[in-house]
Design a protein around this motif. Structure first.
Motif, PDB file in Angstrom:
ATOM      1  N   PRO A  70       0.836  -1.205   0.000  1.00  0.00           N
ATOM      2  CA  PRO A  70       0.000   0.000   0.000  1.00  0.00           C
ATOM      3  C   PRO A  70       0.873   1.258   0.000  1.00  0.00           C
ATOM      4  N   GLU A  71       0.367   2.313  -0.602  1.00  0.00           N
ATOM      5  CA  GLU A  71       1.130   3.552  -0.710  1.00  0.00           C
ATOM      6  C   GLU A  71       1.612   4.050   0.655  1.00  0.00           C
ATOM      7  N   ALA A  72       0.755   3.983   1.665  1.00  0.00           N
ATOM      8  CA  ALA A  72       1.144   4.460   2.998  1.00  0.00           C
ATOM      9  C   ALA A  72       2.335   3.659   3.526  1.00  0.00           C
ATOM     10  N   ALA A  73       2.347   2.361   3.275  1.00  0.00           N
ATOM     11  CA  ALA A  73       3.474   1.522   3.725  1.00  0.00           C
ATOM     12  C   ALA A  73       4.744   1.886   2.973  1.00  0.00           C
ATOM     13  N   ARG A  74       4.632   2.118   1.669  1.00  0.00           N
ATOM     14  CA  ARG A  74       5.813   2.492   0.875  1.00  0.00           C
ATOM     15  C   ARG A  74       6.398   3.809   1.364  1.00  0.00           C
ATOM     16  N   ILE A  75       5.524   4.771   1.649  1.00  0.00           N
ATOM     17  CA  ILE A  75       5.989   6.080   2.130  1.00  0.00           C
ATOM     18  C   ILE A  75       6.749   5.908   3.445  1.00  0.00           C
ATOM     19  N   LYS A  76       6.157   5.162   4.366  1.00  0.00           N
ATOM     20  CA  LYS A  76       6.797   4.974   5.674  1.00  0.00           C
ATOM     21  C   LYS A  76       8.120   4.232   5.550  1.00  0.00           C
ATOM     22  N   LEU A  77       8.154   3.201   4.725  1.00  0.00           N
ATOM     23  CA  LEU A  77       9.403   2.448   4.549  1.00  0.00           C
ATOM     24  C   LEU A  77      10.479   3.324   3.924  1.00  0.00           C
ATOM     25  N   ASP A  78      10.100   4.121   2.909  1.00  0.00           N
ATOM     26  CA  ASP A  78      11.069   5.038   2.296  1.00  0.00           C
ATOM     27  C   ASP A  78      11.571   6.073   3.301  1.00  0.00           C
ATOM     28  N   GLN A  79      10.656   6.643   4.079  1.00  0.00           N
ATOM     29  CA  GLN A  79      11.054   7.656   5.064  1.00  0.00           C
ATOM     30  C   GLN A  79      12.019   7.069   6.088  1.00  0.00           C
ATOM     31  N   ARG A  80      11.734   5.852   6.545  1.00  0.00           N
ATOM     32  CA  ARG A  80      12.610   5.210   7.532  1.00  0.00           C
ATOM     33  C   ARG A  80      13.967   4.879   6.927  1.00  0.00           C
ATOM     34  N   ALA A  81      13.973   4.421   5.681  1.00  0.00           N
ATOM     35  CA  ALA A  81      15.244   4.089   5.027  1.00  0.00           C
ATOM     36  C   ALA A  81      16.105   5.343   4.866  1.00  0.00           C
ATOM     37  N   VAL A  82      15.491   6.446   4.465  1.00  0.00           N
ATOM     38  CA  VAL A  82      16.227   7.704   4.311  1.00  0.00           C
ATOM     39  C   VAL A  82      16.741   8.184   5.672  1.00  0.00           C
TER      40      VAL A  82
END
Length: 106
Positions: A70-82
């Motif tokens: 889901p888009e919300a999961a992708r956003i959170k995973l990207d934010q955490r990775a950054v």
């Protein structure tokens, strides 16, 4: 005020809003409850990292596609990775995010 009765191993047997025979004021368990909540919070933080690693492995092995999430999961995973990369001084080594997150309008 909350009153509780516990059985021999410490589990809750009965919870009432008024005093009852055999019940104790639940405030005597506040420290215990705080300690258990803190353990749960730490466990949540630990499991989040485990789930991030599992997602990374599944994507890396081609079992799932990052865009399947889901888009919300992708956003959170990207934010955490950054955020992790920035902490480690590796932000410049990361590829661009797999998609541009949609930020909420202010």
């Amino acid at each position: 005020m909350v009153h509780v009765e516990r059985y021999g191993q410490g589990g809750l047997l009965r919870v009432e809003s008024k005093p009852f025979n055999g019940g104790q004021d639940a405030s005597v368990y506040q420290d215990e409850a705080r300690k258990r909540l803190e353990l749960l919070r730490q466990s949540d933080l630990d499991i989040i990292r485990v789930l991030e690693d599992v997602v990374h492995i599944l994507v890396e092995r081609g079992i799932i596609s990052f865009t399947d999430l889901p888009e919300a999961a992708r956003i959170k995973l990207d934010q955490r990775a950054v955020a992790r990369a920035e902490l480690e001084g590796l932000a410049d080594c990361l590829p661009a995010p797999l998609f541009e997150p949609k930020l909420p309008m202010e």
